[in-house]
Design an enzyme around this catalytic site. Sequence first.
Site, PDB file in Angstrom:
ATOM      1  N   ASP A 135       0.839  -1.195   0.000  1.00  0.00           N
ATOM      2  CA  ASP A 135       0.000   0.000   0.000  1.00  0.00           C
ATOM      3  C   ASP A 135       0.875   1.246   0.000  1.00  0.00           C
ATOM      4  OD1 ASP A 135      -2.447   1.262  -0.129  1.00  0.00           O
ATOM      5  OD2 ASP A 135      -2.735   1.296   2.041  1.00  0.00           O
ATOM      6  N   ASP A 241      -9.078   0.371   2.148  1.00  0.00           N
ATOM      7  CA  ASP A 241      -8.108  -0.052   3.158  1.00  0.00           C
ATOM      8  C   ASP A 241      -8.673   0.310   4.536  1.00  0.00           C
ATOM      9  OD1 ASP A 241      -5.836  -0.679   4.616  1.00  0.00           O
ATOM     10  OD2 ASP A 241      -4.824   1.197   4.129  1.00  0.00           O
ATOM     11  N   LYS A 261      -4.228  -2.280  10.002  1.00  0.00           N
ATOM     12  CA  LYS A 261      -4.538  -2.253   8.570  1.00  0.00           C
ATOM     13  C   LYS A 261      -4.806  -3.627   7.980  1.00  0.00           C
ATOM     14  CE  LYS A 261      -3.501   2.165   7.570  1.00  0.00           C
ATOM     15  NZ  LYS A 261      -4.370   3.037   6.756  1.00  0.00           N
ATOM     16  N   GLU A 381      -9.999  12.402   8.231  1.00  0.00           N
ATOM     17  CA  GLU A 381      -9.869  13.766   7.707  1.00  0.00           C
ATOM     18  C   GLU A 381     -11.198  14.515   7.763  1.00  0.00           C
ATOM     19  OE1 GLU A 381      -7.288  13.463   3.885  1.00  0.00           O
ATOM     20  OE2 GLU A 381      -7.950  11.473   4.458  1.00  0.00           O
TER      21      GLU A 381
END
Length: 434
Positions: A135, A241, A261, A381
Amino acid sequence: MQLNETHDPSLTSWVDSANTPDTDFPIQNLPFCVFRPRGSGQAFRGGVAIGDRIVDLAALGSALDGASQEARDAAGLAARDSLNDLMAAGPQAWSALRLALSRLLRSGATPRPHLLVAQADAEYTVPARIGDYTDFYTSIHHATAVGRLFRPDNPLLPNYKWVPIGYHGRASTIGVSGQAFARPRGQTRGPTDAEPSFGPCKRLDYELEVGIFVGRGNDQGEPIPADQAESHVFGLCLLNDWSARDVQAWEYQPLGPFLSKNFATTISPWIVTLEALAPYRAAWQRDAADPQPLPYLDYADLRARGGLDIELEVLLETATMRREGQAPARLSQSNFRHSYWTVAQLMAHHTVNGCALNPGDLLGSGTQSGPDAAEAGSLLELTVGGKQPLTLPNGEQRVFIEDGDRIVLRGWAAAPGRPRIGFGEASGTVLPAR
Ligand code: CA
C-alpha cells in the site's frame, strides 16, 4: 497505449443494458472479474462485464472461432478460476482478447445470449491469487492532512516529495465487494491514558483507494523502467483499506502500520484494464515549486498523460438507512488525477532495488484525498481527527464507523465525446466485534 476500434464512442452492443448512459459497463469498458452463478457451487471462472450482464469466459466455445489465435489463447487463460495466468500473458494478449470480445458483443454481431449471466445472479471472488500486497501513500493532500493530526508542527515529512512512500501489507484478508467482517480488537492507548488497554476498535475508518493489479512481473534484480511500467499493469480496481485509527496511533512508530490495517481490505470485483482507460488520461500535476522526480521516476509520457482522470466517491449506508429503505449518503468525492505519484512511478519505484513483482500482486494507491477538505478520502480527515461529527441527511451522526455500517466506494471515468466507464463498487459491512 494507442486508441483503437474498441474505444470508438459510437460502438453499441446487442446487450441492450450496455447502451444506457448511466451504465458502468458500456462496450468500451469490458472489465474482468472472477465469478460463478450465485449458490451454484460451480467453479469460479473469468468473466467480462457488459451492461448488467457478465460474459462467461468459460462458455465461449466456438464463439471466438473467427478471432485471432492470440485472442483464443487468452480467452482460455481467462476462463480459469483466477486471472493470474491471463495477467502473466502480457498486454498483447489482453488487447487481443479485448478486441475479440468487442467484436463479439457489438451491435451487428450475432446475439449470443447463452454466453451471458445476469450480474444480479452472480457471486464474485477476489479475481487473482494475490501473492503480495503493497500500500502506497500517493495523495499529498491526505499525507498533509493526516500528518497535521499526528504532528501539527511537522505535517509533511521531508522525504514525501522525493520518494513514493509505501509499506508491505497483507494479502490474506483481502476480500471482494460484499465482504462483511467483525470490528477488530486491539491494543490502544489514548492521549490521557496512563497505560494501554485492549478491546474493540473505537475509531474504525475507511480509506478510498485505487488498486493496481500487476500483470507481467519482473525477475529479481531486474527493475521495471518507468517508461515500460504500464505494460506490466493489468488494470485498476477500487480498494478500501479499512483502518483502525486508535490501534494505528499507538502502534505506528517506528515501523509503520501493522494490525491497524491487515484485518480486512475490500476490493471491487471488476478490474478495468489500462487499455480501457486510455481515453481518460490526465496531465500529471505537481506544484511548480516542488522538486522534479529523480531520473528513474521520470519518463516521456509523465507530464502530458501520466495521470488518470477517475472520479471516486464514498457512500455510507447505516443500519437505520437500510431498515428504512433510505439511499446511502455520499460522504465525499475525489479524483485519482490528484495523485502525487503515477501508476508507472509506483511500479518503477517498487522494483528499482531489484524487488520482484509477480502477476496478480496488488498495489494500493493510498487514500485519494483531493485538494479541498470536502474531498477527503477518510473519516479521520472529514471529522478532523474525530473532533467534528458528520450529520447525515437522515439526522444520524458519525465520527467513525459504527457496527452495521456499510461503506461503498464507486469510481468512473468520463471525457467529452466519450462514454462514461465505471468500476462498479467495492462495498463492505462492519459487524460487531466478536
Ligand atoms: Ca491506505
